[in-house]
Design a protein around this motif. Structure first.
Motif, PDB file in Angstrom:
ATOM      1  N   UNK A 111       0.759  -0.745   0.195  1.00 31.96           N
ATOM      2  CA  UNK A 111       0.294  -0.137   0.289  1.00 31.96           C
ATOM      3  C   UNK A 111       0.846   0.876   0.141  1.00 31.96           C
ATOM      4  N   UNK A 112       1.922   1.017   0.255  1.00 32.77           N
ATOM      5  CA  UNK A 112       2.662   1.839   1.011  1.00 32.77           C
ATOM      6  C   UNK A 112       3.737   2.569  -0.705  1.00 32.77           C
ATOM      7  N   UNK A 113       3.308   1.924  -1.495  1.00 37.50           N
ATOM      8  CA  UNK A 113       4.338   2.035  -3.871  1.00 37.50           C
ATOM      9  C   UNK A 113       3.671   3.642  -3.760  1.00 37.50           C
ATOM     10  N   UNK A 114       2.300   3.764  -3.858  1.00 35.92           N
ATOM     11  CA  UNK A 114       2.247   4.588  -4.313  1.00 35.92           C
ATOM     12  C   UNK A 114       2.512   6.002  -3.739  1.00 35.92           C
ATOM     13  N   UNK A 115       2.895   6.199  -3.228  1.00 30.46           N
ATOM     14  CA  UNK A 115       3.294   7.212  -2.073  1.00 30.46           C
ATOM     15  C   UNK A 115       4.684   7.046  -1.491  1.00 30.46           C
ATOM     16  N   UNK A 116       5.359   6.123  -1.718  1.00 26.69           N
ATOM     17  CA  UNK A 116       6.665   6.317  -1.426  1.00 26.69           C
ATOM     18  C   UNK A 116       7.970   5.452  -2.667  1.00 26.69           C
ATOM     19  N   UNK A 117       7.122   5.286  -3.349  1.00 31.80           N
ATOM     20  CA  UNK A 117       8.004   4.480  -4.429  1.00 31.80           C
ATOM     21  C   UNK A 117       8.058   3.458  -4.838  1.00 31.80           C
ATOM     22  N   UNK A 118       8.529   2.507  -5.319  1.00 31.01           N
ATOM     23  CA  UNK A 118       8.817   1.021  -5.790  1.00 31.01           C
ATOM     24  C   UNK A 118      10.045   0.281  -5.015  1.00 31.01           C
ATOM     25  N   UNK A 119      11.717   1.228  -5.216  1.00 33.52           N
ATOM     26  CA  UNK A 119      12.303   0.612  -4.445  1.00 33.52           C
ATOM     27  C   UNK A 119      12.131   0.853  -3.041  1.00 33.52           C
ATOM     28  N   UNK A 120      11.775   1.297  -1.998  1.00 34.37           N
ATOM     29  CA  UNK A 120      11.651   1.271  -0.553  1.00 34.37           C
ATOM     30  C   UNK A 120      10.575   0.130  -0.503  1.00 34.37           C
ATOM     31  N   UNK A 121       9.277   0.062  -1.334  1.00 37.56           N
ATOM     32  CA  UNK A 121       8.412  -0.633  -0.802  1.00 37.56           C
ATOM     33  C   UNK A 121       9.343  -2.489  -1.443  1.00 37.56           C
ATOM     34  N   UNK A 122       9.784  -2.498  -2.213  1.00 41.03           N
ATOM     35  CA  UNK A 122      10.288  -3.753  -2.623  1.00 41.03           C
ATOM     36  C   UNK A 122      11.651  -4.017  -2.029  1.00 41.03           C
ATOM     37  N   UNK A 123      12.150  -3.058  -0.866  1.00 42.60           N
ATOM     38  CA  UNK A 123      12.974  -3.156   0.175  1.00 42.60           C
ATOM     39  C   UNK A 123      12.541  -3.570   1.105  1.00 42.60           C
ATOM     40  N   UNK A 124      11.631  -2.991   1.934  1.00 44.89           N
ATOM     41  CA  UNK A 124      10.877  -3.621   3.337  1.00 44.89           C
ATOM     42  C   UNK A 124      10.452  -5.146   1.907  1.00 44.89           C
ATOM     43  N   UNK A 125       9.535  -5.438   1.540  1.00 42.69           N
ATOM     44  CA  UNK A 125       8.857  -6.982   0.819  1.00 42.69           C
ATOM     45  C   UNK A 125      10.336  -7.799   0.847  1.00 42.69           C
ATOM     46  N   UNK A 126      11.217  -7.209   0.612  1.00 44.00           N
ATOM     47  CA  UNK A 126      12.121  -8.444   0.982  1.00 44.00           C
ATOM     48  C   UNK A 126      12.826  -8.930   2.305  1.00 44.00           C
TER      49      UNK A 126
END
Length: 138
Positions: A111-126
């Motif tokens: 849910x954070x992707x549109x607000x913070x961007x894919x790089x940070x969300x990808x790091x968090x998912x990993x």
């Protein structure tokens, strides 16, 4: 009862705050939280006390949000800040400890992707994937 006796029975608010925080920390983060506090003892013991008293004694002990809701907010905040993977790991475990499912955690991070961007969300998912694997949840 005289005034002197009454004072001896009063509770130090700082001690009460610390004890309340320590109990919350153990309930939410378990051994991982205790390890974080222990890791600070040699270099910054006051910082460990501040975490216990303020974050857990004051903030996590407030009414109005469940522990699950508080962990969703925390995961979202750490995800959007980026660069907080060690703290994110602790709070991913805490989220599982308080009853959030892996699906709820993944959805909160996504849910954070549109607000913070894919790089940070990808790091968090990993980071979440590693925590889930360590706990045999994937």
């Amino acid at each position: 009862m005289n005034v002197k006796e009454n004072k001896s029975k009063s509770v130090d608010p700082q001690t009460e705050r610390y004890e309340r925080g320590w109990e919350q920390l153990k309930k939410i983060d378990g051994e991982a939280g205790e390890r974080v506090i222990q890791s600070l003892q040699e270099v910054a013991p006051d910082l460990g006390r501040y975490v216990i008293e303020f974050a857990f004694g004051d903030i996590y002990s407030r009414e109005g949000l469940s522990l699950q809701q508080r962990q969703l907010v925390t995961l979202s905040s750490l995800t959007t800040q980026g660069g907080c993977e060690p703290q994110l790991t602790v709070h991913l475990n805490a989220a599982l400890n308080v009853g959030l499912s892996t699906r709820e955690i993944v959805e909160a991070i996504m849910h954070c992707a549109p607000y913070t961007g894919f790089p940070r969300v990808l790091n968090a998912i990993q980071t979440a994937k590693r925590v889930f694997e360590e706990r045999n949840l994937v």
